[in-house]
Write a protein that holds these residues in place. Structure first.
Motif, PDB file in Angstrom:
ATOM      1  N   VAL A  70      45.226  10.267  -7.238  1.00  0.00           N
ATOM      2  CA  VAL A  70      44.153   9.392  -7.385  1.00  0.00           C
ATOM      3  C   VAL A  70      42.907   9.908  -7.140  1.00  0.00           C
ATOM      4  N   ASN A  71      42.018  10.158  -8.006  1.00  0.00           N
ATOM      5  CA  ASN A  71      40.672  10.925  -7.825  1.00  0.00           C
ATOM      6  C   ASN A  71      39.884  10.207  -6.740  1.00  0.00           C
ATOM      7  N   ILE A  72      38.868  10.994  -6.012  1.00  0.00           N
ATOM      8  CA  ILE A  72      37.999  10.253  -5.251  1.00  0.00           C
ATOM      9  C   ILE A  72      36.861   9.236  -5.732  1.00  0.00           C
ATOM     10  N   LYS A  73      36.709   8.163  -5.499  1.00  0.00           N
ATOM     11  CA  LYS A  73      35.681   7.364  -5.914  1.00  0.00           C
ATOM     12  C   LYS A  73      34.959   6.653  -4.884  1.00  0.00           C
ATOM     13  N   ILE A  74      33.570   6.717  -5.129  1.00  0.00           N
ATOM     14  CA  ILE A  74      32.583   6.034  -4.081  1.00  0.00           C
ATOM     15  C   ILE A  74      31.800   5.097  -4.739  1.00  0.00           C
ATOM     16  N   LYS A  75      31.109   4.316  -3.919  1.00  0.00           N
ATOM     17  CA  LYS A  75      30.357   3.100  -4.189  1.00  0.00           C
ATOM     18  C   LYS A  75      29.122   3.484  -3.259  1.00  0.00           C
ATOM     19  N   CYS A  76      27.937   3.434  -4.055  1.00  0.00           N
ATOM     20  CA  CYS A  76      26.823   3.695  -3.649  1.00  0.00           C
ATOM     21  C   CYS A  76      26.085   2.410  -2.945  1.00  0.00           C
ATOM     22  N   PHE A  77      25.609   2.235  -1.662  1.00  0.00           N
ATOM     23  CA  PHE A  77      24.853   1.269  -1.166  1.00  0.00           C
ATOM     24  C   PHE A  77      23.534   1.061  -1.715  1.00  0.00           C
ATOM     25  N   GLU A  78      22.847   2.116  -2.183  1.00  0.00           N
ATOM     26  CA  GLU A  78      21.426   2.153  -2.634  1.00  0.00           C
ATOM     27  C   GLU A  78      21.543   1.501  -4.127  1.00  0.00           C
ATOM     28  N   CYS A  79      22.046   2.114  -5.158  1.00  0.00           N
ATOM     29  CA  CYS A  79      21.995   1.624  -6.498  1.00  0.00           C
ATOM     30  C   CYS A  79      23.190   0.786  -6.863  1.00  0.00           C
ATOM     31  N   GLY A  80      24.166   0.567  -5.920  1.00  0.00           N
ATOM     32  CA  GLY A  80      25.318  -0.096  -6.431  1.00  0.00           C
ATOM     33  C   GLY A  80      26.337   0.630  -7.500  1.00  0.00           C
ATOM     34  N   SER A  81      26.164   1.886  -7.813  1.00  0.00           N
ATOM     35  CA  SER A  81      26.963   2.245  -8.797  1.00  0.00           C
ATOM     36  C   SER A  81      28.397   2.737  -8.033  1.00  0.00           C
ATOM     37  N   GLU A  82      29.415   2.856  -9.074  1.00  0.00           N
ATOM     38  CA  GLU A  82      30.711   3.493  -8.543  1.00  0.00           C
ATOM     39  C   GLU A  82      31.005   4.653  -9.221  1.00  0.00           C
ATOM     40  N   SER A  83      31.355   5.660  -8.712  1.00  0.00           N
ATOM     41  CA  SER A  83      31.320   6.963  -9.374  1.00  0.00           C
ATOM     42  C   SER A  83      32.427   7.813  -8.974  1.00  0.00           C
ATOM     43  N   GLU A  84      33.269   8.499  -9.729  1.00  0.00           N
ATOM     44  CA  GLU A  84      34.337   9.390  -9.431  1.00  0.00           C
ATOM     45  C   GLU A  84      33.533  10.731  -8.807  1.00  0.00           C
ATOM     46  N   ILE A  85      33.982  11.454  -7.942  1.00  0.00           N
ATOM     47  CA  ILE A  85      33.373  12.598  -7.702  1.00  0.00           C
ATOM     48  C   ILE A  85      34.262  13.675  -7.318  1.00  0.00           C
ATOM     49  N   LYS A  86      33.874  14.887  -7.611  1.00  0.00           N
ATOM     50  CA  LYS A  86      34.401  16.042  -7.629  1.00  0.00           C
ATOM     51  C   LYS A  86      34.412  16.771  -6.400  1.00  0.00           C
ATOM     52  N   GLY A  87      35.238  17.268  -5.719  1.00  0.00           N
ATOM     53  CA  GLY A  87      35.090  17.959  -4.320  1.00  0.00           C
ATOM     54  C   GLY A  87      35.003  17.013  -3.289  1.00  0.00           C
ATOM     55  N   PHE A  88      34.116  17.354  -2.315  1.00  0.00           N
ATOM     56  CA  PHE A  88      33.889  16.546  -1.197  1.00  0.00           C
ATOM     57  C   PHE A  88      32.203  16.409  -0.831  1.00  0.00           C
ATOM     58  N   ASP A  89      31.644  16.333  -1.874  1.00  0.00           N
ATOM     59  CA  ASP A  89      30.259  15.838  -1.935  1.00  0.00           C
ATOM     60  C   ASP A  89      30.211  14.527  -2.081  1.00  0.00           C
ATOM     61  N   PHE A  90      29.820  13.658  -1.142  1.00  0.00           N
ATOM     62  CA  PHE A  90      29.883  12.234  -1.293  1.00  0.00           C
ATOM     63  C   PHE A  90      28.408  11.607  -1.593  1.00  0.00           C
ATOM     64  N   HIS A  91      27.517  12.398  -1.864  1.00  0.00           N
ATOM     65  CA  HIS A  91      26.247  11.922  -2.297  1.00  0.00           C
ATOM     66  C   HIS A  91      26.580  11.205  -3.820  1.00  0.00           C
ATOM     67  N   CYS A  92      25.845  10.097  -3.905  1.00  0.00           N
ATOM     68  CA  CYS A  92      25.782   9.344  -4.957  1.00  0.00           C
ATOM     69  C   CYS A  92      25.410  10.268  -6.336  1.00  0.00           C
ATOM     70  N   PRO A  93      26.225  10.473  -7.368  1.00  0.00           N
ATOM     71  CA  PRO A  93      25.558  11.242  -8.596  1.00  0.00           C
ATOM     72  C   PRO A  93      24.516  10.602  -9.211  1.00  0.00           C
ATOM     73  N   VAL A  94      24.448   9.168  -9.364  1.00  0.00           N
ATOM     74  CA  VAL A  94      23.471   8.429  -9.849  1.00  0.00           C
ATOM     75  C   VAL A  94      21.968   8.737  -9.331  1.00  0.00           C
ATOM     76  N   CYS A  95      21.724   8.543  -7.985  1.00  0.00           N
ATOM     77  CA  CYS A  95      20.625   8.461  -7.349  1.00  0.00           C
ATOM     78  C   CYS A  95      20.483   9.244  -6.087  1.00  0.00           C
ATOM     79  N   GLY A  96      21.681   9.935  -5.949  1.00  0.00           N
ATOM     80  CA  GLY A  96      21.464  11.066  -5.083  1.00  0.00           C
ATOM     81  C   GLY A  96      21.649  10.682  -3.371  1.00  0.00           C
ATOM     82  N   SER A  97      21.562   9.262  -3.298  1.00  0.00           N
ATOM     83  CA  SER A  97      21.642   8.646  -1.939  1.00  0.00           C
ATOM     84  C   SER A  97      22.995   9.483  -1.118  1.00  0.00           C
TER      85      SER A  97
END
Length: 117
Positions: A70-97
């Protein structure tokens, strides 16, 4: 026992076997499907090797283990998006938060057990 089998994975397999045997009720297990998050701390290779070692003489003796990573998926509290991320960069890929929360990728569970008819 093979020297490359890790004790962590072996203890996980021992716990899984207790669950499997409880649910199998002495019926032979044909297939076991396990989901493992990439951040779970469990090495799929070592888990499979531990399972293959430990299954001898159990209801899983002839069973195959399938592992779904299971890949890593995050939820952004700023823009509300849910994104799968690569590696360990937990910044939102949509808004950068950096205000994000991991919503998948840390889990480890038995998805299902397939028993012989």
């Amino acid at each position: 026992m093979k020297d490359y089998i890790k004790m962590h994975e072996l203890s996980i397999v021992q716990s899984m076997m207790k669950i499997i045997e409880k649910h199998a009720k002495n019926r032979e297990v044909e297939r076991l499907v396990v989901k493992i998050g990439k951040m779970s701390g469990i090495e799929p290779y070592f888990l499979k090797e531990s399972f293959d070692f430990f299954k001898e003489g159990t209801v899983c003796a002839n069973a195959e283990m399938e592992i779904i990573e299971v890949n890593i998926k995050i939820k952004c509290f700023e823009c509300g998006s849910e994104s799968e991320i690569k590696g360990f960069d937990f910044h939102c890929p949509v808004c950068g938060s950096e205000k994000t929360k991991i919503i998948s990728g840390e889990e480890m569970h038995i998805e299902y057990i397939e028993l012989k008819e």
